[in-house]
Design an enzyme around this catalytic site. Structure first.
Site, PDB file in Angstrom:
ATOM      1  N   SER A   1       0.837  -1.200   0.000  1.00 23.92           N
ATOM      2  CA  SER A   1       0.000   0.000   0.000  1.00 23.92           C
ATOM      3  C   SER A   1       0.865   1.240   0.000  1.00 23.92           C
ATOM      4  O   SER A   1       0.358   2.346  -0.087  1.00 23.92           O
ATOM      5  CB  SER A   1      -0.931   0.002   1.211  1.00 23.92           C
ATOM      6  OG  SER A   1      -0.174  -0.084   2.390  1.00 23.92           O
TER       7      SER A   1
ATOM      8  N   HIS B   1      -3.747  -3.900  -5.078  1.00 26.01           N
ATOM      9  CA  HIS B   1      -3.911  -3.451  -3.700  1.00 26.01           C
ATOM     10  C   HIS B   1      -5.333  -3.709  -3.204  1.00 26.01           C
ATOM     11  O   HIS B   1      -6.278  -3.064  -3.635  1.00 26.01           O
ATOM     12  CB  HIS B   1      -3.572  -1.947  -3.612  1.00 26.01           C
ATOM     13  CG  HIS B   1      -3.649  -1.397  -2.233  1.00 26.01           C
ATOM     14  ND1 HIS B   1      -4.059  -0.124  -1.957  1.00 26.01           N
ATOM     15  CD2 HIS B   1      -3.403  -1.960  -1.032  1.00 26.01           C
ATOM     16  CE1 HIS B   1      -4.045   0.071  -0.654  1.00 26.01           C
ATOM     17  NE2 HIS B   1      -3.659  -1.038  -0.067  1.00 26.01           N
TER      18      HIS B   1
ATOM     19  N   GLU C   1      -7.196  -1.779  -6.137  1.00 26.84           N
ATOM     20  CA  GLU C   1      -6.471  -0.838  -6.992  1.00 26.84           C
ATOM     21  C   GLU C   1      -5.457  -1.653  -7.808  1.00 26.84           C
ATOM     22  O   GLU C   1      -4.635  -2.366  -7.227  1.00 26.84           O
ATOM     23  CB  GLU C   1      -5.743   0.204  -6.136  1.00 26.84           C
ATOM     24  CG  GLU C   1      -6.684   1.170  -5.423  1.00 26.84           C
ATOM     25  CD  GLU C   1      -5.963   2.146  -4.497  1.00 26.84           C
ATOM     26  OE1 GLU C   1      -6.428   3.282  -4.361  1.00 26.84           O
ATOM     27  OE2 GLU C   1      -4.933   1.767  -3.891  1.00 26.84           O
TER      28      GLU C   1
ATOM     29  N   ASN D   1      -5.401   5.903  -0.379  1.00 24.80           N
ATOM     30  CA  ASN D   1      -4.539   6.417   0.691  1.00 24.80           C
ATOM     31  C   ASN D   1      -4.092   7.849   0.414  1.00 24.80           C
ATOM     32  O   ASN D   1      -3.886   8.635   1.330  1.00 24.80           O
ATOM     33  CB  ASN D   1      -3.315   5.528   0.889  1.00 24.80           C
ATOM     34  CG  ASN D   1      -3.674   4.314   1.730  1.00 24.80           C
ATOM     35  OD1 ASN D   1      -4.652   4.333   2.480  1.00 24.80           O
ATOM     36  ND2 ASN D   1      -2.904   3.251   1.600  1.00 24.80           N
TER      37      ASN D   1
END
Ligand SMILES: C/C=C/C(=O)SCCNC(=O)CCNC(=O)[C@H](O)C(C)(C)COP(=O)(O)OP(=O)(O)OC[C@H]1O[C@@H](n2cnc3c(N)ncnc32)[C@H](O)[C@@H]1OP(=O)(O)O
Length: 654
Positions: A123, A144, A156, A195
């Site tokens: 990540s 991800h 992702e 994120n």
């Protein structure tokens, strides 16, 4: 390696993410090896999978036999060679340390087949840098998952500098086969999408408290109750673990510079080992009462600041071509549970106001994090991330008619000659109409109906260009799911008034409304199975919440197109069946009655019901907080006063 050739998946790492990914792959029918460095780690992971499959069986999502079969498809191993020797795809989910990953990749190169794809669940590390440690950089990408992989829909799929299109396509299709919704991240950019938006927002929440601008309670009340996010910012941080947030933030800081300087409050929280729920204490004390967020402490300036910081990140991602705004919004909704994407939300708020918020914060503090990104400025110049309409300008619609009549927004599907069949353009137009209603405080209820007298809608327009590929079809499905889902999310009641055929996608659209009234001549059905399809605009999920799973399966499996309105009323789908003379008057009467209701209570009721759909405890928690919040509104006092004075209340939504 093509997607069709993938049979065996190796997952490296049996920790939280590793065992979850192994479970998801096995649930999708793949043979899976799950490898960790110690017997006890592998055993723990395997036991966790067994527990999770048991839960799925308990909830009726799979049968006991399926749970057994899935478990038997997973081979837990410590022997590296045995784990990867036959693998078509290796998904690496080992600790987030470059040295650890390097060692793992060295072994992998020794034993894995040359043609195998390698995907990392990192990540925070660079996909390009990691790929260069392997001998197959073009067969390497990011994949991800979100925690827990078995429940979170988003994956992702990240392109590194060397990743081939073939690899990306195969991994994206694999994610779909895992029953996940992949969002492609076009560039290897720190934090990828979710994120990159979420972590600076958490950092900003900390800065607000650190700089004495607001308290933890005010920030969480704003995020949870005013912004409608699934959790307060600090509540979410406690859930994720502040060490994890800080780790990502430090990486953003290192690569992207001072705009991502971690707030000392976050650093202190980690230093004092108040990591959140997992250590029993974070910003809330879980051994003493846990999360306690007042419903009425929200502040407009806090909302503006948090939204501005998010919008700034969206601007950077769009400008750097990491992803288009639609994909960013989709990722945030799927990966962070946002009811609406940050791009769309920022547009509705007004990008010029958000820029002003950033500029004045920059002037006050001098901090680099408030520097307005070029992407945000460009979007503002273009009228919004979605190129929104200027104030006062009317949006033009071709396939629907949109009117506002008093407090009722009225959408008519306007292709009567084509049975009001639904095209992608029509879906976009419905989306835009909902934006228009959402932004208009005077609109307090919506009627949705079909033009002409033959159909509400006969579903997807099967005569228009069919999707060119499976991927395109999935995109179309997602778009319909999302836009129809907005009927559930908009803060006002929506009534579907059904006359004539209400089939396939048309019925899925009506299902997403809050209430359905039907004329005696209405005919319902989900005939997709007749076409070899399944209901792809939410029908496999939303219908069962209205009529129960047994009836939903009956309607979908029989594929009939002639369910009469009385039967659908018996099933709980139709609220009222009306004769031809009453239908028109009644739809307006119902919509106007609903529009006179208390807007805040209506909005919070919809949100509470949605929050509790898959998680009753979360819904009950939302309900209790919302109940408290309502006692701080003028509407509740107006309602109580009107009751005392025996008159009709006049709710203002304040
Ligand atoms: C994710 C979402 C998936 C889906 O929604 S899949 C689609 C699900 N819908 C269906 O399968 C319904 C298909 N249509 C029918 O079964 C029938 O039609 C009706 C029962 C709705 C009506 O039958 P009748 O009264 O005999 O009229 P007619 O002559 O069949 O239809 C009138 C015109 O409307 C067009 N039409 C109807 N449904 C669709 C459709 N779904 N896509 C494209 N065109 C449609 C026809 O072809 C025809 O057109 P022309 O007059 O040019 O011959």
């Amino acid at each position: 390696m093509n997607f069709e050739d993938i049979e065996q998946v190796a997952v490296l790492g049996a920790g939280n993410m590793g065992h979850g990914i192994a479970e998801v792959a096995a649930l999708a029918g793949y043979d899976v090896t799950m490898r960790d460095i110690k017997e006890e780690f592998v055993e723990d992971g395997y036991e966790n999978i067994e527990w999770s499959l048991g839960k799925l069986a308990e909830n009726g999502q799979i049968s006991e036999e399926e749970a057994d079969e899935v478990l038997h498809r997973i081979e837990p191993l410590v022997d590296f060679e045995a784990a990867v020797a036959e693998a078509d795809v290796v998904i690496e989910a080992v600790p987030e340390r470059m040295d650890v990953k390097k060692d793992v990749y060295a072994e992998l190169e020794e034993y894995a087949p040359d043609e195998a794809i390698v995907a990392t669940n990192t990540s925070s590390l660079s996909i390009t840098e990691l790929s260069e440690v392997t001998e197959r950089p073009e067969q390497f990408c990011g994949m991800h998952f979100f925690n827990p992989p078995v429940r979170m829909a988003l994956v992702e799929v990240i392109r590194g500098e060397h990743t081939s299109d073939e690899t990306l396509d195969a991994v994206e299709e694999l994610a779909e086969a895992f029953d996940k919704s992949p969002v492609r991240v076009r560039k290897d950019s720190p934090g990828f999408i979710v994120n990159r938006v979420l972590v600076p927002q958490m950092n900003e929440a900390c800065w607000l408290v650190h700089d004495d601008v607001a308290t933890v309670a005010e920030v969480d009340s704003t995020t949870k109750f005013d912004m409608g996010l699934p959790m307060g910012a600090f509540e979410l941080g406690d859930q994720v673990g502040h060490d994890v947030t800080l780790h990502v933030l430090e990486y953003l800081h290192e690569v992207l510079g001072d705009a991502y300087e971690p707030c000392p409050l976050l650093e202190e929280t980690v230093e004092s080992e108040k990591l959140g729920k997992k250590t029993g204490e974070g910003f809330y004390d879980y051994e003493n009462g846990g999360v306690d967020i007042p419903a009425d402490a929200g502040r407009d300036d806090v909302e503006a600041r948090l939204l501005a910081v998010m919008a700034n990140e969206v601007g950077k991602l769009v400008q750097d071509d990491v992803a288009p705004v639609g994909d960013i919004d989709e990722a945030m909704m799927l990966g962070a549970g946002y009811p609406e994407g940050p791009g769309k939300r920022a547009d509705a708020y007004g990008l010029d106001d958000l820029i002003e918020t950033l500029e004045s914060a920059r002037e006050e503090t001098g901090a680099a994090r408030y520097e307005v990104s070029d992407g945000l400025r460009n979007a503002a110049e273009e009228g919004g991330f979605y190129g929104g309409a200027e104030e006062g300008e009317t949006v033009s619609f071709e396939q629907i008619e949109v009117e506002v009549d008093g407090a009722v927004g009225h959408i008519t599907l306007d292709r009567p000659a084509r049975m009001n069949t639904i095209t992608v353009q029509m879906i976009d137009e419905i989306d835009a109409a909902l934006d228009q209603f959402d932004a208009d405080d005077d609109v307090r209820a919506v009627i949705l109906e079909g033009g002409g007298d033959r159909a509400f809608s006969a579903g997807f327009d099967a005569a228009s260009a069919a999707p060119g590929s499976g991927l395109e079809a999935s995109e179309m499905s997602r778009k319909g799911q999302q836009v129809f889902g907005r009927l559930e999310e908009v803060g006002m009641p929506v009534v579907a008034a059904v006359d004539g055929y209400c089939l396939g996608g048309g019925m899925e659209l009506a299902t997403a409304a809050d209430m359905r009234i039907a004329s005696e001549g209405a005919q319902f059905g989900q005939p997709e199975h007749n076409l070899g399809l399944l209901p792809g605009w939410g029908g496999t999920q939303r219908l069962k919440h209205v009529v129960g799973e047994g009836r939903a399966k009956e309607i979908i499996f029989t594929a009939r197109n002639d369910y009469d309105p009385e039967t659908m009323a018996d099933y709980g789908f139709v609220n009222e069946v009306l004769g031809p003379d009453e239908f028109d008057d009644r739809k307006w009467e119902l919509a106007r009655d609903l529009a006179a209701g208390p807007p805040i209570a209506q909005k919070l009721t919809k949100r509470a019901m949605l929050a509790g759909r898959d998680d009753t405890d979360a819904g009950l928690e939302y309900e209790a907080s919302a109940f408290g919040h309502l006692f701080t509104t003028d509407d509740v006092w107006e309602g109580l006063a009107a009751f005392q004075q025996d008159r009709e209340p006049e709710f203002e939504g304040k």
